[in-house]
Design a protein around this motif. Structure first.
Motif, PDB file in Angstrom:
ATOM      1  N   GLU A  38       1.004  -1.270   0.103  1.00 53.22           N
ATOM      2  CA  GLU A  38      -0.038   0.132   0.011  1.00 53.22           C
ATOM      3  C   GLU A  38       0.936   1.305   0.122  1.00 53.22           C
ATOM      4  O   GLU A  38       0.679   2.229  -1.057  1.00 53.22           O
ATOM      5  CB  GLU A  38      -0.939   0.029   1.443  1.00 53.22           C
ATOM      6  CG  GLU A  38      -2.167   1.600   1.156  1.00 53.22           C
ATOM      7  CD  GLU A  38      -2.312   1.372   0.462  1.00 53.22           C
ATOM      8  OE1 GLU A  38      -3.545   2.281   0.319  1.00 53.22           O
ATOM      9  OE2 GLU A  38      -3.435   0.022  -0.445  1.00 53.22           O
ATOM     10  N   LYS A  39       2.149   1.030   1.046  1.00 53.35           N
ATOM     11  CA  LYS A  39       3.197   2.294   0.622  1.00 53.35           C
ATOM     12  C   LYS A  39       3.635   2.438  -0.507  1.00 53.35           C
ATOM     13  O   LYS A  39       3.328   3.904  -0.950  1.00 53.35           O
ATOM     14  CB  LYS A  39       3.590   2.354   1.465  1.00 53.35           C
ATOM     15  CG  LYS A  39       3.179   2.075   2.881  1.00 53.35           C
ATOM     16  CD  LYS A  39       4.917   2.641   3.653  1.00 53.35           C
ATOM     17  CE  LYS A  39       4.493   2.701   5.993  1.00 53.35           C
ATOM     18  NZ  LYS A  39       5.724   2.455   6.456  1.00 53.35           N
ATOM     19  N   GLN A  42       1.004   4.601  -3.229  1.00 52.52           N
ATOM     20  CA  GLN A  42       1.175   5.690  -2.457  1.00 52.52           C
ATOM     21  C   GLN A  42       2.196   7.134  -2.925  1.00 52.52           C
ATOM     22  O   GLN A  42       1.839   7.606  -4.072  1.00 52.52           O
ATOM     23  CB  GLN A  42       0.969   6.265  -0.994  1.00 52.52           C
ATOM     24  CG  GLN A  42      -0.026   5.998  -0.155  1.00 52.52           C
ATOM     25  CD  GLN A  42      -0.202   5.091   0.868  1.00 52.52           C
ATOM     26  OE1 GLN A  42       0.336   5.637   1.259  1.00 52.52           O
ATOM     27  NE2 GLN A  42      -1.902   5.171   1.743  1.00 52.52           N
ATOM     28  N   TYR A  43       3.527   6.109  -3.306  1.00 48.85           N
ATOM     29  CA  TYR A  43       4.601   6.470  -3.996  1.00 48.85           C
ATOM     30  C   TYR A  43       4.916   6.602  -5.338  1.00 48.85           C
ATOM     31  O   TYR A  43       4.744   7.620  -5.801  1.00 48.85           O
ATOM     32  CB  TYR A  43       5.768   5.706  -3.020  1.00 48.85           C
ATOM     33  CG  TYR A  43       6.685   6.907  -1.514  1.00 48.85           C
ATOM     34  CD1 TYR A  43       6.742   7.972  -1.538  1.00 48.85           C
ATOM     35  CD2 TYR A  43       6.407   5.557  -0.725  1.00 48.85           C
ATOM     36  CE1 TYR A  43       7.184   8.346  -0.727  1.00 48.85           C
ATOM     37  CE2 TYR A  43       6.908   5.801   0.740  1.00 48.85           C
ATOM     38  CZ  TYR A  43       6.569   6.624   0.651  1.00 48.85           C
ATOM     39  OH  TYR A  43       7.453   8.279   1.919  1.00 48.85           O
ATOM     40  N   GLN A  45       1.533   6.732  -6.786  1.00 46.59           N
ATOM     41  CA  GLN A  45       0.715   7.742  -7.183  1.00 46.59           C
ATOM     42  C   GLN A  45       1.132   9.366  -6.994  1.00 46.59           C
ATOM     43  O   GLN A  45       0.860  10.050  -8.030  1.00 46.59           O
ATOM     44  CB  GLN A  45      -0.464   7.763  -6.065  1.00 46.59           C
ATOM     45  CG  GLN A  45      -1.522   8.315  -6.119  1.00 46.59           C
ATOM     46  CD  GLN A  45      -2.476   8.392  -5.933  1.00 46.59           C
ATOM     47  OE1 GLN A  45      -2.481   8.137  -4.399  1.00 46.59           O
ATOM     48  NE2 GLN A  45      -4.162   8.757  -6.183  1.00 46.59           N
ATOM     49  N   LEU A  46       2.053   9.282  -6.295  1.00 49.83           N
ATOM     50  CA  LEU A  46       2.784  10.843  -5.767  1.00 49.83           C
ATOM     51  C   LEU A  46       3.713  10.807  -6.901  1.00 49.83           C
ATOM     52  O   LEU A  46       3.677  11.802  -7.559  1.00 49.83           O
ATOM     53  CB  LEU A  46       3.828  11.195  -4.366  1.00 49.83           C
ATOM     54  CG  LEU A  46       4.028  12.083  -4.457  1.00 49.83           C
ATOM     55  CD1 LEU A  46       2.679  13.122  -4.358  1.00 49.83           C
ATOM     56  CD2 LEU A  46       5.313  11.749  -2.586  1.00 49.83           C
TER      57      LEU A  46
END
Length: 154
Positions: A38-39, A42-43, A45-46
């Motif tokens: 999940e992390k 998120q990275y 996506q950033l």
């Protein structure tokens, strides 16, 4: 009953307890691995957001910010040339787009290596469970032997 049968029953109980504990630990390892995935998402996506900002060559940004529990508010960022990136333990660092992309690359590589370690741990746990299950089958096979049945009847 002789001492042979209770020994087998004790062993079976020990194996069952071990399997229960190991399954709980295995579940935690897999949950931890999923949290790391999940992390990474998120990275990534950033990273995509930063690349989109760079492609449009826009200095300002309009976005939706998640306040929690899927409540969003619109945000206007007048200068998007620098961003704040969460680096862990509640700390944020102001980075340029290039610096942020380098950080994201290193962080995702590090997290990917960690998921590989967790996956190997999960595979080892699964192998241990198989070994114990095989031991249980052998013990139950011993319990079903005619000489052990006669002992139980006496």
């Amino acid at each position: 009953m002789t001492s042979g049968t209770p020994g087998i029953n004790e062993k079976v109980l020990q194996y069952e307890t071990f399997i229960s504990e190991v399954l709980t630990y295995s579940k935690k390892v897999l949950e931890q691995r999923d949290a790391v995935y999940e992390k990474i998402a998120q990275y990534l996506q950033l990273k995509n957001t930063i690349q989109s900002i760079q492609e449009t060559d826009s200095k300002e940004l309009k976005t939706d910010v998640d306040l929690g529990c899927n409540f969003y508010v619109q945000a206007h960022v007048p200068d998007a040339s620098k961003i704040y990136v969460a680096v862990g333990y509640g700390f944020f660092v102001e980075l340029t787009h290039a610096e942020a992309l380098k950080f994201i690359e290193k962080k995702t590589n590090q997290l990917t290596e960690y998921t590989e370690v967790l996956t190997k741990d999960a595979a080892k746990i699964k192998a241990n469970i198989r070994m114990v299950l095989e031991g249980l089958r052998e013990l139950q096979g011993l319990k079903d032997l005619p000489e052990n049945r006669r002992r139980e009847e006496v």
